[in-house]
Design a protein around this motif. Structure first.
Motif, PDB file in Angstrom:
ATOM      1  N   GLU A  58      46.356  43.845  44.719  1.00 36.29           N
ATOM      2  CA  GLU A  58      46.691  42.595  44.029  1.00 36.29           C
ATOM      3  C   GLU A  58      46.305  42.697  42.559  1.00 36.29           C
ATOM      4  OE1 GLU A  58      45.499  37.844  44.218  1.00 36.29           O
ATOM      5  OE2 GLU A  58      45.214  39.124  45.984  1.00 36.29           O
ATOM      6  N   GLU A  59      47.196  42.192  41.685  1.00 34.80           N
ATOM      7  CA  GLU A  59      46.953  42.239  40.244  1.00 34.80           C
ATOM      8  C   GLU A  59      45.842  41.272  39.861  1.00 34.80           C
ATOM      9  OE1 GLU A  59      49.598  40.492  37.001  1.00 34.80           O
ATOM     10  OE2 GLU A  59      50.275  42.585  37.108  1.00 34.80           O
TER      11      GLU A  59
ATOM     12  N   CYS B 195      33.261  48.486  39.429  1.00 31.30           N
ATOM     13  CA  CYS B 195      32.041  47.805  39.853  1.00 31.30           C
ATOM     14  C   CYS B 195      31.066  48.783  40.500  1.00 31.30           C
ATOM     15  CB  CYS B 195      32.397  46.687  40.834  1.00 31.30           C
ATOM     16  SG  CYS B 195      30.977  45.951  41.645  1.00 31.30           S
ATOM     17  N   GLN B 196      31.567  49.608  41.416  1.00 38.77           N
ATOM     18  CA  GLN B 196      30.712  50.566  42.115  1.00 38.77           C
ATOM     19  C   GLN B 196      30.159  51.599  41.143  1.00 38.77           C
ATOM     20  OE1 GLN B 196      30.043  50.224  45.503  1.00 38.77           O
ATOM     21  NE2 GLN B 196      28.430  51.723  45.112  1.00 38.77           N
ATOM     22  N   THR B 197      30.974  52.012  40.173  1.00 38.12           N
ATOM     23  CA  THR B 197      30.520  52.980  39.174  1.00 38.12           C
ATOM     24  C   THR B 197      29.392  52.398  38.325  1.00 38.12           C
ATOM     25  OG1 THR B 197      32.702  54.029  39.046  1.00 38.12           O
ATOM     26  CG2 THR B 197      31.215  54.366  37.182  1.00 38.12           C
TER      27      THR B 197
ATOM     28  N   GLY C 106      41.572  46.644  43.263  1.00 36.90           N
ATOM     29  CA  GLY C 106      41.067  47.964  43.642  1.00 36.90           C
ATOM     30  C   GLY C 106      40.425  48.675  42.465  1.00 36.90           C
ATOM     31  N   ASP C 107      41.044  48.512  41.262  1.00 34.97           N
ATOM     32  CA  ASP C 107      40.462  49.088  40.043  1.00 34.97           C
ATOM     33  C   ASP C 107      39.112  48.438  39.748  1.00 34.97           C
ATOM     34  OD1 ASP C 107      42.707  50.696  39.636  1.00 34.97           O
ATOM     35  OD2 ASP C 107      43.740  49.136  38.496  1.00 34.97           O
TER      36      ASP C 107
ATOM     37  N   LEU D 143      34.317  40.428  43.802  1.00 34.07           N
ATOM     38  CA  LEU D 143      34.851  41.366  42.823  1.00 34.07           C
ATOM     39  C   LEU D 143      34.846  40.770  41.421  1.00 34.07           C
ATOM     40  CD1 LEU D 143      37.795  42.833  44.906  1.00 34.07           C
ATOM     41  CD2 LEU D 143      35.758  44.062  44.160  1.00 34.07           C
ATOM     42  N   GLU D 144      35.111  39.483  41.309  1.00 30.73           N
ATOM     43  CA  GLU D 144      35.087  38.799  40.024  1.00 30.73           C
ATOM     44  C   GLU D 144      33.668  38.799  39.452  1.00 30.73           C
ATOM     45  OE1 GLU D 144      36.639  36.479  36.823  1.00 30.73           O
ATOM     46  OE2 GLU D 144      37.745  37.386  38.483  1.00 30.73           O
TER      47      GLU D 144
END
Length: 271
Positions: A79-80, A95-97, A89-90, A46-47
């Protein structure tokens, strides 16, 4: 025979019977440890995706294994992220967008390129047709090779006489379907290899200036442009009449084509 699901249920019941609720907590802890092993990997993905301009198909990655998906949903999603007002999650949705938008951009580029290639091919076809008519032919058509042209004609898929006095361009200028047999009255004769599903004998009018005769058995080649003359007959060495499909090599069209190419090249160099 007891299936896997039934075994799991029986194991759970057994542990609860022996250890009570403490046994259930033990199983949950074991399960949690299995999912937690992917925690750092997911955070790293995710990072990386967050820092990437093009994103990645993060949904595909998360669905690669059930344990990865479960870890994300249990331990990561809420998780923040780095003391911001965003969660992982944001980041995942962003990322997917980014990835989806990048794929759409690439698809548009691909579609535009295909359209340009289609328009270029249509223009070349039209220019060659005009050039053929300018040099006294009825039109211009293209086929993959001589084998395809004859096979379609013999199968009745095309009417061969519709192509009389047309320039025919074979994109592949050779074929294994025909071999040279003899030179007779200025005609190079090629017999079919019946394994390729053709039966007609071919005759190619010889260029007068050409002093090189193909060797017997040589494959038909150097046949990129021809003009279809028609269907005729010839006598075999045994005196029998046999059908032959006659072509010439459309030399005047090829000369005009080369001249057009040279003129276009000269115009580009002078600009």
């Amino acid at each position: 025979m007891i299936n896997v699901s039934m075994k799991v249920i029986l194991s759970l019941v057994f542990v609860m019977a022996i250890q009570g609720c403490g046994g259930l907590k033990t199983l949950t802890a074991m399960s949690d440890s299995e999912y937690k092993q992917y925690n750092d990997e997911i955070l790293e993905k995710l990072e990386q995706c967050h820092k990437s301009d093009k994103g990645m198909d993060i949904n595909k990655y998360l669905k690669k294994r059930k344990a990865i998906q479960r870890t994300y949903e249990r331990y990561v999603i809420d998780e923040e992220y780095n003391e911001t007002d965003k969660t992982y999650g944001d980041l995942k949705e962003e990322c997917q967008t980014k990835y989806n938008n990048e794929q759409l951009r690439l698809e548009k580029i691909k579609a535009q390129k295909l359209q340009e290639e289609k328009e270029t091919a249509a223009k070349v076809l039209k220019d060659n047709e005009d050039l053929a008519k300018k040099n006294g032919y009825k039109g211009y058509v293209e086929f993959v090779d001589m084998h395809q042209f004859i096979r379609l004609a013999e199968a009745g898929s095309i009417s061969i006489n519709d192509y009389k006095q047309y320039v025919i361009h074979f994109r592949d200028s050779g074929t294994y379907a025909y071999k040279f047999t003899q030179l007779a009255q200025g005609i190079e004769m090629y017999q079919p290899n019946y394994r390729y599903g053709v039966n007609s004998t071919l005759g190619i009018k010889r260029i007068k200036e050409n002093k090189n005769q193909p060797l017997e058995g040589q494959l038909l080649n150097n046949i990129e442009y021809v003009s279809f003359i028609g269907v005729s007959t010839y006598k075999t060495v045994l005196g029998a009449n046999k059908q032959i499909v006659l072509f010439d090599r459309a030399i005047d069209f090829k000369v005009a084509l080369v001249q057009d190419i040279l003129e276009e090249l000269s115009d580009r160099l002078s600009q």
